[in-house]
Design a protein around this motif. Structure first.
Motif, PDB file in Angstrom:
ATOM      1  N   GLU A 379      60.141  37.703  84.952  1.00 44.11           N
ATOM      2  CA  GLU A 379      60.867  39.428  84.629  1.00 44.11           C
ATOM      3  C   GLU A 379      62.131  38.810  84.883  1.00 44.11           C
ATOM      4  O   GLU A 379      63.086  39.611  84.647  1.00 44.11           O
ATOM      5  CB  GLU A 379      60.409  40.132  86.030  1.00 44.11           C
ATOM      6  CG  GLU A 379      58.419  40.377  85.050  1.00 44.11           C
ATOM      7  CD  GLU A 379      57.490  39.166  85.404  1.00 44.11           C
ATOM      8  OE1 GLU A 379      58.001  38.553  86.101  1.00 44.11           O
ATOM      9  OE2 GLU A 379      56.297  39.924  85.332  1.00 44.11           O
ATOM     10  N   TYR A 380      62.337  37.743  85.991  1.00 44.03           N
ATOM     11  CA  TYR A 380      64.257  38.000  87.038  1.00 44.03           C
ATOM     12  C   TYR A 380      65.113  37.096  86.360  1.00 44.03           C
ATOM     13  O   TYR A 380      66.144  37.450  86.116  1.00 44.03           O
ATOM     14  CB  TYR A 380      64.171  38.193  88.196  1.00 44.03           C
ATOM     15  CG  TYR A 380      63.342  39.287  89.219  1.00 44.03           C
ATOM     16  CD1 TYR A 380      64.611  40.694  88.859  1.00 44.03           C
ATOM     17  CD2 TYR A 380      62.573  39.541  89.204  1.00 44.03           C
ATOM     18  CE1 TYR A 380      63.920  41.744  89.593  1.00 44.03           C
ATOM     19  CE2 TYR A 380      61.794  40.249  89.784  1.00 44.03           C
ATOM     20  CZ  TYR A 380      63.192  42.152  90.230  1.00 44.03           C
ATOM     21  OH  TYR A 380      62.645  43.136  90.661  1.00 44.03           O
ATOM     22  N   LYS A 381      64.809  36.546  84.936  1.00 45.14           N
ATOM     23  CA  LYS A 381      65.462  35.273  84.386  1.00 45.14           C
ATOM     24  C   LYS A 381      66.105  36.038  83.685  1.00 45.14           C
ATOM     25  O   LYS A 381      65.815  37.558  82.984  1.00 45.14           O
ATOM     26  CB  LYS A 381      64.314  34.537  84.059  1.00 45.14           C
ATOM     27  CG  LYS A 381      64.128  33.815  84.471  1.00 45.14           C
ATOM     28  CD  LYS A 381      63.343  32.118  84.142  1.00 45.14           C
ATOM     29  CE  LYS A 381      62.454  31.591  85.636  1.00 45.14           C
ATOM     30  NZ  LYS A 381      61.940  30.891  85.250  1.00 45.14           N
ATOM     31  N   GLU A 382      67.304  35.687  82.031  1.00 47.25           N
ATOM     32  CA  GLU A 382      67.941  36.489  81.734  1.00 47.25           C
ATOM     33  C   GLU A 382      67.058  37.007  80.619  1.00 47.25           C
ATOM     34  O   GLU A 382      68.046  38.371  80.672  1.00 47.25           O
ATOM     35  CB  GLU A 382      69.029  35.124  81.279  1.00 47.25           C
ATOM     36  CG  GLU A 382      70.458  36.123  80.335  1.00 47.25           C
ATOM     37  CD  GLU A 382      71.126  35.700  80.601  1.00 47.25           C
ATOM     38  OE1 GLU A 382      71.769  35.049  81.025  1.00 47.25           O
ATOM     39  OE2 GLU A 382      72.404  36.365  80.933  1.00 47.25           O
ATOM     40  N   ASP A 383      66.102  37.199  80.267  1.00 47.04           N
ATOM     41  CA  ASP A 383      66.038  37.820  79.005  1.00 47.04           C
ATOM     42  C   ASP A 383      64.379  38.869  79.923  1.00 47.04           C
ATOM     43  O   ASP A 383      64.105  39.540  79.058  1.00 47.04           O
ATOM     44  CB  ASP A 383      65.249  36.777  78.149  1.00 47.04           C
ATOM     45  CG  ASP A 383      65.635  36.188  77.380  1.00 47.04           C
ATOM     46  OD1 ASP A 383      67.534  36.327  77.053  1.00 47.04           O
ATOM     47  OD2 ASP A 383      66.407  35.005  76.804  1.00 47.04           O
ATOM     48  N   TYR A 387      65.896  42.084  85.080  1.00 45.64           N
ATOM     49  CA  TYR A 387      66.687  41.525  85.165  1.00 45.64           C
ATOM     50  C   TYR A 387      67.978  42.515  85.263  1.00 45.64           C
ATOM     51  O   TYR A 387      68.863  41.669  85.907  1.00 45.64           O
ATOM     52  CB  TYR A 387      67.270  40.722  83.591  1.00 45.64           C
ATOM     53  CG  TYR A 387      68.386  39.693  84.057  1.00 45.64           C
ATOM     54  CD1 TYR A 387      68.424  38.836  84.436  1.00 45.64           C
ATOM     55  CD2 TYR A 387      70.296  40.324  83.288  1.00 45.64           C
ATOM     56  CE1 TYR A 387      69.892  38.078  85.160  1.00 45.64           C
ATOM     57  CE2 TYR A 387      71.047  39.223  83.592  1.00 45.64           C
ATOM     58  CZ  TYR A 387      71.265  38.479  84.310  1.00 45.64           C
ATOM     59  OH  TYR A 387      72.337  37.384  84.274  1.00 45.64           O
ATOM     60  N   ARG A 390      68.471  42.393  89.118  1.00 44.95           N
ATOM     61  CA  ARG A 390      69.083  40.920  90.452  1.00 44.95           C
ATOM     62  C   ARG A 390      70.382  40.921  89.533  1.00 44.95           C
ATOM     63  O   ARG A 390      71.862  40.884  90.349  1.00 44.95           O
ATOM     64  CB  ARG A 390      68.717  39.905  89.332  1.00 44.95           C
ATOM     65  CG  ARG A 390      69.102  38.524  89.652  1.00 44.95           C
ATOM     66  CD  ARG A 390      68.231  37.396  89.378  1.00 44.95           C
ATOM     67  NE  ARG A 390      69.098  36.008  88.951  1.00 44.95           N
ATOM     68  CZ  ARG A 390      69.046  34.890  88.003  1.00 44.95           C
ATOM     69  NH1 ARG A 390      68.148  34.884  87.491  1.00 44.95           N
ATOM     70  NH2 ARG A 390      68.942  33.742  89.094  1.00 44.95           N
ATOM     71  N   GLU A 391      70.759  41.425  88.480  1.00 47.10           N
ATOM     72  CA  GLU A 391      72.219  41.634  88.281  1.00 47.10           C
ATOM     73  C   GLU A 391      73.229  42.298  88.908  1.00 47.10           C
ATOM     74  O   GLU A 391      74.203  42.569  89.677  1.00 47.10           O
ATOM     75  CB  GLU A 391      72.708  42.195  86.528  1.00 47.10           C
ATOM     76  CG  GLU A 391      73.449  41.267  85.476  1.00 47.10           C
ATOM     77  CD  GLU A 391      73.010  42.043  84.215  1.00 47.10           C
ATOM     78  OE1 GLU A 391      72.833  42.748  83.686  1.00 47.10           O
ATOM     79  OE2 GLU A 391      74.603  41.674  83.726  1.00 47.10           O
TER      80      GLU A 391
END
Lengths: 450, 295
Positions: A379-383, A387, A390-391
């Motif tokens: 869920e916290y990866k780029e897609d 995200y 996190r960003e």
């Protein structure tokens, strides 16, 4: 006045308050008196050391997670037994204050980030520096270390997670209304935001496009609306002068709250909101100003499913901001007195384990407090759906709530002012009134800085 | 003489447990509140500050605080609405359930049952009934009963109707208690008085006015006094339903006391409110007692 007399005074005044409230509410108030906690024996029948724990109720899935975590811990070894008490969210801080006063604190408790300063100031919490390992510290999100560190440079609280705050949106609504989906690089400005609300309001299925969580009551505003105030260039508290004057009633903050009133008048916000599912249940709202804890509800199949997306807050001139800070665990001085500090640390270590942090993420979608766990979640990866959180945190878009022992009164007064403003009271005079109350409390308490 | 002395001793002995509890939980706390009201006592004292006397500061603050007068006004409105209505409804219900009809006990139980339910629960249930939208339960009822002329009301969400909402649910919850007291009073009225009135040719209304009411005088005094004091203690409903809002329209003295003491942590100031509150309630009770017993 020496310590002993001081404690005696504490106890007397508690006795006074409790009795006055008994006197005043013979019939009523019964719900509030569950806070009287009996001193339990230090050991269970089978010889385990009892560690008493308090936590705020939280959402149902958080509650279920902690119940499981405690059970898991109790079963994992046979030396320590956690005895947990869940208390209602909206009076949690007051109950802890009362317990500090009467010496009835548990050994370990959870606390909202900004409450830490007040509790340390009152001598309730024990520093964790002697227990915490470097391995854990270096893996913790820096904002969590900052949140748990008091003026004296010591660490008093450990957060399992960081909060993520922005809009949750209904993608179908946005597309149907022809609204551009904003990004952190290209957020809405005020004009585009208001026109988006207008377009969303025009949809047949939408009643009030913006769900600002009026139903959360007065305590939410100090956290939820601070990013908007910051984006206008205002603040709740002058962090250099340690006063509300000049910050909470500044021109910028007034503008930010004028916007709330305007949005109520234009029918974008329901000032009488009492339901929690406007976005994902009845689907009568298109945007919701709410944090990570609604992630399970919003993305479930019965909720919005794939339609649930995160959008950054608008830029009102000073940049895009998000909230930061979350609930964290603290060890009380009472635990040290009772000699169960090593056992409490054992509990904390279990709670801060990677497995436990993965679990809390599954329960409330919060940003995992340990970086090693955070980067592994899809869920916290780029897609990923989350995200944006996190960003925002990595790019330092967060504005922390005022770290001062006066936090409680700031929270109460800004919440009350916001509610009155939604009901049509004059913005400036409501904020002036709140400022007067806050600064008088600071003056009386001697909370001016270090 | 000796016997009297012995009796007096026994009297003291018998009342000792009650006196002990009264002193411990009523007199001492009040004295403590009185003491703290002249100090800067905070709930959690900052280690840098110490307890000191501030003279009349807390009282001066209180009497110059617009919120205090607002709270007084709200308390007065609530008492003026609730006391007459609750007393008359209680009397009416008592007369109804006092009738000698089979199965009347069921109604007694129904009317009394809200008293047994915790006020917090009652308030939460009413919060649902008070849903402010046109499809709220009470709004539908109101609209049906008035053929669409009335409503929808915003109930506790609007400054103009919030006190009304609180009053309605408070009366509903509390009226059973006064009803029971009136019932006890009614059952003590000798039947001969009604027989005599019958012989004199009195009708039902005359019997009510000239037999029932005068015979219930003491009960009435008790009910009015306790209802007034209960009305001034209004707190739980406010705490659960409105938190003193909207726009301060339901801030009562006790809620203000709670907020100053527990949220803003100004125990000294809250103690001053407690002292003034005590004096106000004591004064009202004394005046009321005097007025009623003069008649």
């Amino acid at each position: 006045m020496n310590m002993r007399e001081d404690t005696l005074m504490f106890k007397k005044s508690l006795a006074m308050l409790v009795s006055v409230s008994m006197l005043l509410s013979m019939a009523g108030c019964s719900g509030k008196q569950g806070e009287v906690v009996q001193e339990a024996p230090a050991q269970t029948d089978d010889g385990k050391v009892v560690v008493k724990m308090w936590r705020h109720e939280g959402t149902p899935s958080e509650s279920a997670y902690y119940a499981g975590l405690v059970e898991d811990f109790n079963a994992s070894q046979d030396a320590v037994e956690i005895e947990v008490t869940s208390l209602p969210d909206n009076t949690y801080g007051e109950q802890v204050n009362a317990a500090i006063l009467s010496g009835d604190l548990p050994d370990i408790l959870d606390l909202d980030g900004p409450q830490m300063a007040g509790f340390v100031n009152a001598g309730a919490l024990a520093p964790l520096d002697d227990y915490v390992t470097d391995e854990l510290l270096s893996d913790l999100l820096p904002s969590l270390v900052a949140q748990g560190t008091y003026d004296d440079g010591k660490l008093y609280a450990l957060g399992q997670f960081e909060s993520g705050l922005s809009f949750w949106g209904n993608k179908s609504h946005l597309e149907k209304a022809g609204v551009r989906i904003p990004t952190l690089d290209q957020p809405w400005d005020q004009a585009e935001f208001l026109s988006a609300l207008d377009k969303l309001k025009a949809l047949d299925e939408v009643e009030y496009p913006l769900d600002i969580k009026v139903n959360y009551g007065s305590t939410y505003w100090v956290y939820s609306y601070l990013p908007w105030v910051a984006s206008f260039g205002g603040d709740y508290f002058d962090r250099d002068l340690f006063q509300a004057e000049g910050a909470m009633n500044s021109e910028e903050t007034v503008k930010a709250f004028q916007l709330v009133q305007d949005m109520v008048n234009d029918g974008y916000i329901n000032a009488n909101q009492s339901t929690d599912d406007d976005l994902y249940g009845s689907k009568t709202a298109s945007l919701s100003l709410v944090g990570h804890w609604m992630y399970p509800n919003h993305t479930s199949a019965e909720g919005l499913g794939e339609d649930a997306i995160l959008l950054p807050f608008p830029n009102f001139g000073n940049g895009v901001f998000t909230g930061s800070g979350s609930w964290a665990w603290g060890m009380t001085n009472k635990a040290v007195e009772r000699g169960v500090d090593a056992e409490v640390w054992q509990v904390m270590e279990h709670f801060m384990s990677k497995k436990a942090i993965e679990g809390i993420f599954e329960a409330n979608g919060a940003v995992p407090g340990r970086i090693s766990v955070l980067v592994e979640q899809d869920e916290y990866k780029e897609d990923g759906v989350l995200y944006l959180y996190r960003e925002q945190l990595i790019n330092n878009h967060s504005r922390v709530r005022p770290v001062t022992p006066a936090f409680g009164v700031i929270q109460a007064m800004i919440g009350e002012a916001a509610q009155n403003i939604m009901k049509g009271s004059d913005v400036k005079s409501e904020l002036d009134k709140a400022v007067k109350e806050i600064d008088q409390t600071i003056e009386d308490n001697g909370y001016h800085g270090k | 003489m000796n016997k009297l002395l012995k009796q007096e001793k026994t009297a003291w002995l018998m009342s000792a447990p009650a006196l002990f509890i009264l002193i411990l939980f009523l007199v001492l706390p009040f004295l403590a509140a009185f003491f703290f009201s002249f100090t800067n006592r905070m709930l959690l004292m900052n280690p840098g500050t110490s307890l000191k006397f501030v003279g009349l500061r807390n009282y001066i603050r209180l009497f110059t605080d617009a919120e205090f007068y607002n709270a007084l006004k709200n308390n007065a409105i609530f008492a003026l609405v609730v006391v007459p209505i609750q007393t008359s409804v209680a009397l009416l219900l008592a007369m109804l359930v006092n009738a000698k009809i089979r199965g009347i006990q069921i109604f007694r139980t129904i009317f009394f049952s809200p008293v047994v339910i915790s006020m917090v629960v009652v308030t939460i249930v009413w919060a649902l009934l008070f849903t402010p939208t046109p499809d709220g339960y009470l709004n539908i009822l109101l609209s049906k009963l008035s053929f669409g002329l009335l409503g929808p009301l915003e109930w506790h969400h609007s400054a103009s109707t919030s006190m009304l909402a609180i009053a309605i649910l408070s009366i509903w919850q509390g009226v059973g208690f006064q009803m029971v007291i009136f019932m006890a009073g009614l059952q003590y009225i000798p039947g001969e008085l009604y027989e005599a009135a019958d012989i004199d040719g009195a009708n039902t209304i005359q019997k009510f006015l000239y037999v029932t009411i005068p015979q219930l005088k003491n009960t009435m005094i008790f009910v009015i006094l306790t209802t007034t004091i209960f009305a001034f203690k209004l707190f739980t409903q406010i705490m659960v339903l409105t938190e003193g809002g909207p726009q301060g329209s339901t801030t009562t003295l006790v809620y203000m006391l709670y907020r100053e003491g527990f949220i803003k942590m100004k125990v000294g100031y809250a103690s001053a409110i407690a002292v003034i509150f005590f004096i106000i309630v004591l004064g009202i009770s004394m005046v009321q007692r005097k007025l009623i017993s003069q008649e």
